[in-house]
Structure formats: C-alpha cells, structure tokens
Motif scaffolding. Structure first.
Motif, short mmCIF file in Angstrom:
data_model
loop_
_atom_site.label_atom_id
_atom_site.label_comp_id
_atom_site.label_asym_id
_atom_site.label_seq_id
_atom_site.Cartn_x
_atom_site.Cartn_y
_atom_site.Cartn_z
N ASN A 85 0.86 -1.19 0.00
CA ASN A 85 0.00 0.00 0.00
C ASN A 85 0.90 1.24 0.00
O ASN A 85 1.83 1.33 0.80
N PRO A 86 0.67 2.21 -0.89
CA PRO A 86 1.56 3.39 -0.96
C PRO A 86 1.71 4.12 0.37
O PRO A 86 2.82 4.54 0.72
N ASP A 87 0.62 4.23 1.13
CA ASP A 87 0.72 4.92 2.41
C ASP A 87 1.44 4.06 3.45
O ASP A 87 2.14 4.59 4.31
N GLY A 88 1.25 2.75 3.37
CA GLY A 88 1.99 1.87 4.26
C GLY A 88 3.48 1.92 3.98
O GLY A 88 4.30 1.98 4.90
N ARG A 90 5.09 4.41 2.54
CA ARG A 90 5.59 5.72 2.94
C ARG A 90 5.82 5.78 4.44
O ARG A 90 6.82 6.36 4.92
N THR A 91 4.92 5.16 5.21
CA THR A 91 5.10 5.14 6.66
C THR A 91 6.35 4.37 7.04
O THR A 91 7.09 4.76 7.95
N ASP A 94 9.22 6.60 6.49
CA ASP A 94 9.27 7.63 7.54
C ASP A 94 9.89 7.07 8.81
O ASP A 94 10.67 7.75 9.50
N GLU A 395 -4.76 11.18 12.54
CA GLU A 395 -3.92 10.77 11.41
C GLU A 395 -3.82 9.25 11.33
O GLU A 395 -3.76 8.68 10.24
N LEU A 399 -4.72 6.77 8.16
CA LEU A 399 -3.88 5.68 7.66
C LEU A 399 -4.62 4.35 7.68
O LEU A 399 -4.49 3.54 6.77
N LYS A 402 -7.06 4.15 4.84
CA LYS A 402 -6.38 3.97 3.56
C LYS A 402 -5.76 2.57 3.42
O LYS A 402 -5.22 2.26 2.37
N ALA A 404 -3.18 1.43 5.09
CA ALA A 404 -1.73 1.42 5.33
C ALA A 404 -1.36 0.51 6.49
O ALA A 404 -0.29 -0.11 6.48
#
Length: 406
Positions: A85-88, A90-91, A94, A395, A399, A402, A404
């Motif tokens: 998952n793109p948000d996963g 990205r996390t 991070d 937030e 996530l 989405k 993530a």
C-alpha cells in the motif's frame, strides 16, 4: 495478555537507539530481541493478516499459541504495515528516516523491490546501520535459494557430524544456526552503532546463515586440512579426547569430559579403576581415542555402580568436568539458573509459563521486567506512530482507512 507500556521496555546501554525490524521467523527476531534486551526501542513490522507467519506455528495442545513466536519477540513493539500500500510503504520510509538501524531477513531482493534497501534509504540517511540476514547472503550463486535452519545445518556441514553414524544423522534439537546468525547480527549491529557514534557513518551488514554455519565448523575444517580424513558423526564423543561423551549410569545418563592426563589419573582413582591409568593402551589421549570402544567397555561396569547425580557430585567436587543430562523439566528447575534470576513468569492468555531471559548479566542493568511479545499483530500502532513520527489519533485513523496499517 497485559498490554505493555509504550516505549522501550528495558533500561540498558542501548537506550535511545531506535531499530525498525522487517522480520519474521527466528534469525532476525532473536537478534533484535537481544538488542531490545539491551534497551533499544525495537519496532517489529508485521504484514497484514496473521502477522509474522510463525504466529501460526502451533499444535492442537498449545491453545493456538506459538512457542516459536513467544521465544524471540519480547521487549519489542508490533506495528502492522501493508508495504504494498503506498501509504503503508511511505510510513515505513518515515520510520526508517527516524531509525538508527534497520534489521531485515526478507529474501534477498525483496527490500530492493520495495525501495527499502540500503542503497536507496541511506542516500538521505548516510549514518544508518542496516543489517540483512539471509540463508546464503546477498551475493553468490545460492543467493535466491530458500533457506531454513535444517537446510543450513545440512548445507553448512553440521548435519554431517551430528548423530551416531552416517545412517543416523541428527539435526541439533533447536534452531541452532538461526540463533548463531542472530547473535552474529546483534553483535555486528551493536558494533556498527559504535562506529556510527565514533565516526558519524553508517554501514551495511550482510549476514549469511551458511557463513555462520561454516564458521562453526572451523575445528572440523582444520582437522580435515591436517589429516585428509573427512569428519563424521560420532554421537556425543569427541574426536580428540576420551573419555569425553555421555555415559549411562545405574539411574541416568551423564556427560563426562576428561581433558588432561592429570584429570585422567584423578578420574581413574575416583571410579576405583587405577588399573586403567597404568595400561599402555590408555596411556595418552590419542591412545584412548584410538581404543575408545575398548575403553568404554572397561568403564561401563564402573558406571553401573553409581547413581548419575552422585557420580556428577563426586567428580565435580574433585574439579573434573561432568554434567547431568537435563531434559526441559529439569532445566526449568535448575538451581544455577534460578540463582541468577534467569527465568521470569509470564501470563499468556491465562497460561502461566516460565520464560528464559537474556543470557548475560551487566552492572547497572538489572534483569528487566519483560514486555511480553505482542499478543496481536500491530497492537502498538498508536504508541509507535506517536513516539516515532508524532502522529496523532486522527492521522492514525486516516492511515487505517487507507489500508496502510493492514
């Protein structure tokens, strides 16, 4: 299971060190557990669904619990991330940006396909310590082969020298190469963190389980190099010493190890067989090894007169090397381990179990009260994301929606 408190569970020399672990099975989890036991804040990344796949390694009589998972995941926090998952993803990036070290034991190439490999993430994080653990290493013709502890014991030679004979090979009764590789990884990461502190630079560490297994075969490799004789399994015996193996007594098996000629003389006196000390065919360790079967035939009647625990006590009192052969039940009652506060008691879903602790003692770092392994994958999501990334509940909800966080 009690929900652990947020943050690292242990006070130790690695307090303040942040480690993100993309891990499963044993080799990486055991190594990061050692680092967590030293005080590092280790965040274990688990995939959506069941999480670390060894959570499913259980039996009908284990109430759905996995001894494998419980054994190597104390003092960590669990976070589920869907790396597809793109948000996963990205996390995950991070978190790496905030980390002092990354430890991973995915198959070679997986982290690169995700864009989480050392070359990619260290471009903006040059002081990152990054450790990959795999069966055969990140290079070479075997790089992409599947690897489990049994297979590496076989490929790395250990299986060829373990057992009673060539028709009765035996693997070591625990995941010994996983454990050895984990210890090498933990040592390497701790050393690289010292280098980061001193020089301000990170390092990439490539730990191969095959390399570790072959390293543990050093004695056998040198023996072959000097003699041309291929070592094989000889049960509990030693190829250069005798008596040195497990012997039966009237009540229980015991292990005896005679290393010097002075010890041999004392041993013969204590079992009332001084005549053996004076025999030319047993005069030296090489002679006793050469005549091992004859020696054991002479020793067995003497051992049959003793209870195992009594013989161990007498030999130990005289300074000779010997030991009881303990099963798991006896190990849990071992007076030496209890005196060193090695064990702690865990309540795992209503089961009272005895848990082994860190295998070291260090001044100013008392044995910690363990943070139990995460009962459910991702149960520390809120505390990890708040502590590491400053993400609040709203937030986290985004996530979650989405996908993530799986």
């Amino acid at each position: 299971m009690t929900i652990p408190q947020a943050g690292p569970a242990v006070t130790g020399p690695l307090n303040g060190v942040k480690i993100v672990a993309f891990e499963h099975a044993w080799a990486a989890p055991y190594g990061t557990m050692m680092l967590a036991d030293m005080g590092a804040d280790v965040v274990k990344i688990e995939p959506p669904g069941v999480g670390d796949h060894v959570r499913n390694w259980t039996r009908n009589d284990l109430d759905g619990l996995s001894p494998h998972f419980l054994a190597v995941n104390r003092n960590k926090r669990s976070l589920v991330l869907d790396l597809k998952n793109p948000d996963g993803l990205r996390t995950a990036k991070d978190l790496i940006a905030q980390a002092d070290a990354v430890v991973e034991n995915f198959a070679p190439g997986v982290m690169a396909r995700l864009g989480l490999d050392y070359e990619t993430v260290s471009a903006d994080h040059p002081d990152l310590v990054y450790c990959s653990i795999s069966g055969f290493g990140e290079t070479g013709p075997y790089r992409d082969r599947r690897a489990y502890d049994l297979l590496i014991q076989a490929e790395g030679g250990l299986l060829s020298v373990t057992g009673t004979d060539s028709d009765s090979l035996a693997k070591v009764g625990t995941a010994v190469v996983d454990v050895l590789a984990a210890m090498v990884a933990a040592f390497s990461v701790a050393s690289a963190l010292r280098g980061k502190e001193a020089l301000g630079q990170g390092r990439y560490i490539d730990v191969s389980m095959l390399d570790v297994a072959a390293s543990s075969m050093a004695f056998n490799l040198f023996s072959y190099g000097l003699s041309g004789v291929i070592p094989g399994p000889i049960g509990t015996a030693h190829p250069l010493l005798a008596p040195y193996e497990v012997y039966n007594t009237a009540t229980s098996p015991i292990a005896i190890a005679i290393l010097t000629e002075a010890h041999w003389g004392t041993f013969c006196r204590l079992i009332d067989r001084d005549d053996l000390r004076d025999r030319s065919d047993f005069a030296t360790a090489p002679m006793r090894v050469h005549n091992r079967e004859l020696l054991n035939a002479e020793l067995q009647p003497a051992f049959d007169k003793w209870e195992g625990a009594d013989l161990v006590a007498v030999l130990s009192e005289a300074g000779l090397a010997c030991a009881n052969v303990n099963n798991v039940e006896a190990l849990l009652d071992h007076p030496q381990l209890h005196d060193r506060d090695f064990y702690s008691r865990w309540n795992v879903r209503g089961h009272q179990v005895t848990a082994p602790g860190a295998p070291w003692r260090m001044t100013d770092s008392p044995q910690p009260v363990d943070q139990l392994p995460a009962d459910q994958p991702g149960e520390h999501a809120a505390s990890v994301l708040a502590d590491w990334l400053g993400i609040d509940s709203s937030e986290i909800e985004v996530l979650t929606q989405k996908g993530a966080l799986g």
